[in-house]
Design an enzyme around this catalytic site. Structure first.
Site, PDB file in Angstrom:
ATOM      1  N   SER A 146       0.756  -1.263  -0.086  1.00 13.92           N
ATOM      2  CA  SER A 146       0.068  -0.147  -0.092  1.00 13.92           C
ATOM      3  C   SER A 146       0.759   1.244   0.061  1.00 13.92           C
ATOM      4  CB  SER A 146      -0.983  -0.194   1.290  1.00 13.92           C
ATOM      5  OG  SER A 146       0.139  -0.157   2.267  1.00 13.92           O
ATOM      6  N   ASN A 203      -1.978  -2.734  13.297  1.00  8.44           N
ATOM      7  CA  ASN A 203      -3.381  -2.545  13.319  1.00  8.44           C
ATOM      8  C   ASN A 203      -3.931  -1.356  14.024  1.00  8.44           C
ATOM      9  OD1 ASN A 203      -3.328  -4.909  12.055  1.00  8.44           O
ATOM     10  ND2 ASN A 203      -4.269  -6.008  13.388  1.00  8.44           N
ATOM     11  N   HIS A 228     -40.663  23.084 -10.002  1.00  5.25           N
ATOM     12  CA  HIS A 228     -41.043  22.191 -11.436  1.00  5.25           C
ATOM     13  C   HIS A 228     -39.984  22.983 -12.499  1.00  5.25           C
ATOM     14  CE1 HIS A 228     -44.036  19.692  -9.242  1.00  5.25           C
ATOM     15  NE2 HIS A 228     -44.381  21.324  -8.731  1.00  5.25           N
ATOM     16  N   SER A 278     -14.724  26.512 -27.798  1.00  2.00           N
ATOM     17  CA  SER A 278     -14.963  25.289 -28.407  1.00  2.00           C
ATOM     18  C   SER A 278     -14.106  25.328 -29.436  1.00  2.00           C
ATOM     19  CB  SER A 278     -16.360  25.277 -29.289  1.00  2.00           C
ATOM     20  OG  SER A 278     -16.367  24.347 -30.339  1.00  2.00           O
ATOM     21  N   GLU A 284     -19.678  22.288 -15.163  1.00  2.00           N
ATOM     22  CA  GLU A 284     -20.126  20.966 -15.674  1.00  2.00           C
ATOM     23  C   GLU A 284     -19.249  19.886 -14.940  1.00  2.00           C
ATOM     24  OE1 GLU A 284     -20.128  20.927 -19.987  1.00  2.00           O
ATOM     25  OE2 GLU A 284     -20.535  23.211 -19.681  1.00  2.00           O
TER      26      GLU A 284
END
Ligand code: ARG
Length: 456
Positions: A22, A109, A155, A276, A289
């Site tokens: 790990s 542990n 809504h 773009s 986004e």
């Protein structure tokens, strides 16, 4: 040769070794591991479990290792599996056989249980600061826009008049609860597990309270089996982080909508927009986004943790090593998102005119028109029906409620009088909603003050 070489006659298979190591990810616990070991060694010396001079040598060695790791002068190795064994190996290389006494009265542990708690504790504190910074940015917007009228939606249909300030304060409340959720997790994880050993504590005369105090814990864990088995606090933190992402994704979704040409309520600063590769006109709200998109991975981290723990027998099982990458990823992702979110909202432009125009057009004062009639003694249900008819007439004529002449209003209900125009004007509709928690300027000022007190 492995640390457990005594029991074994041959080496771990190379692939198996890499599979279970790990160090590739738990290396980030080095600071907590060393701090924990320093407290442990100091306690061993004080209790006479090792010689005080040996304890001093160990502490000095560990401090040197910490400095060298931070200076980038030490290389971790997967031959030593995890951060705990890497540091123990560095120590023995550095100070000789005394280093081999550090692990007295301890197990990996309880060591890893301690490291994770300390790490999660530190990061939770940092996360709270990030959340507070986001609240502050939204609060600034709220202060600037107490008079910027806009529609609230249900809504996704225009519903009732509020202000942009009121909207931003709704977002602040979501984040305020996120802050308190993180504090709640912190309070529950405030117990030191060191001394639990592998699972049944130890026969050495250790002083758990000393170690706990050294490491800034206000208590010790109550049961040694539970102490090494518990990862609830990781789940709790990730659940709190998942909710932060839920909130960020809801805000970002609206920011994306509001940036669209259809709404044009806000405009992102160019520093937080992208163009773009083909469409020259585009200015995309990519940051918002992507924050929305990253929500899924934090939910995934939480699900992974819950599933890893499900049905796991007590006490330690290697499965639990899987808590780390999920926890680290969730923390990193939320920090990254907040790092972008805060300046993104802090720099966006608010289109006051568009917000006002949207508020003017959607009959969002219809409830107020019905309330007007009710206040003149008409039963609310009858008032509601009358205004419904008015709205239908307006839609047909292409006008707003306040553009209807008084004759037309009275035709539908005789209780309408000239004062209706003042009562259903947008600004009156907002300023009248001064119940605690409402959008009227007085209520909004109260909300702002409360939040400022919370942040202070
Ligand atoms: N790397 C291990 C983990 O993160 C440390 C504890 C290992 N203990 C053990 N008995 N294998 O869980």
């Amino acid at each position: 040769m492995k640390l457990w070489g005594g029991r074994f006659s041959h080496e771990t298979d190379k692939t198996a070794n890499d599979f279970q190591a790990s160090i590739g990810f738990d290396r980030r616990l080095y600071r907590e591991d060393i701090e924990g070991s320093i407290a442990h060694a100091t306690m061993l010396g004080r209790q006479g479990i090792i010689e005080p001079s040996e304890a001093e040598k160990i502490v000095e060695g560990l401090r040197g290792i910490l400095a060298d790791i931070e200076a980038g002068n030490l290389t971790f190795s997967s031959d030593n599996e995890d951060i705990h064994m890497n540091i123990e190996t560095f120590l023995t290389q550095r100070i000789g056989t005394t280093g081999k006494r550090l692990h007295t009265a301890r197990s990996r542990n309880d060591q890893v249980a301690l490291d994770m708690r300390m790490y999660v504790r530190r990061e939770s504190g940092t996360l709270i600061e990030y959340v507070d910074a986001a609240i502050r940015a939204l609060l600034e917007l709220a202060k600037e826009h107490t008079a910027t009228v806009m529609p609230a939606y249900t809504h996704l249909q225009r519903a009732q008049p509020v202000t942009f300030a009121h909207y931003m304060l709704a977002w602040c409340q979501m984040l305020r609860r996120d802050h308190t959720r993180l504090s709640d997790c912190l309070a529950r994880m405030d117990e030191c597990p060191l001394g639990a050993g592998a699972c049944a504590s130890t026969t050495y005369p250790i002083d758990r309270r000393f170690v706990a105090a050294e490491l800034g814990f206000s208590d010790v864990t109550a049961n040694s089996i539970d102490a090494v088995s518990d990862r609830d606090y990781v789940v709790e933190l990730c659940a709190a982080l998942a909710l932060i992402m839920t909130h960020l994704s809801r805000m970002c979704e609206e920011l994306v909508l509001w940036s669209s040409w259809e709404y044009r309520f806000i405009e992102m600063d160019e520093a937080y927009s992208t163009g773009s590769s083909i469409m020259p006109q585009k200015k995309n709200p990519d940051m918002a986004e992507l924050i929305r998109g990253k929500t899924g991975r934090v939910y995934g981290d939480l699900m992974g943790l819950l599933t890893m723990l499900k049905a796991l027998p007590l006490a330690y099982n290697k499965d639990m090593q899987e808590d780390k990458e999920a926890c680290f990823d969730a923390i990193d992702t939320v920090k990254d998102c907040l790092t972008v979110f805060t300046p993104m909202v802090g720099t966006m432009r608010v289109n006051v005119g568009r917000l006002r125009a949207a508020a003017d057009e959607g009959f969002i004062n219809a409830t107020d028109a019905a309330d007007y009639l009710t206040k003149k003694g008409v039963a609310f249900r009858d008032a509601y029906t009358a205004v419904g008819k008015l709205v239908a007439a307006c839609v047909e004529m292409g006008v707003t409620l306040e553009e209807l002449p008084i004759e037309k209003l009275r035709e539908i209900h005789p209780a309408f009088e000239e004062d209706v125009y003042a009562a259903i004007g947008l600004d009156a509709c907002v300023s009248g909603r001064k119940a605690e928690g409402g959008p009227a300027e007085v209520s909004v000022r109260e909300q702002i003050e409360k939040l400022e007190r919370f942040l202070a």
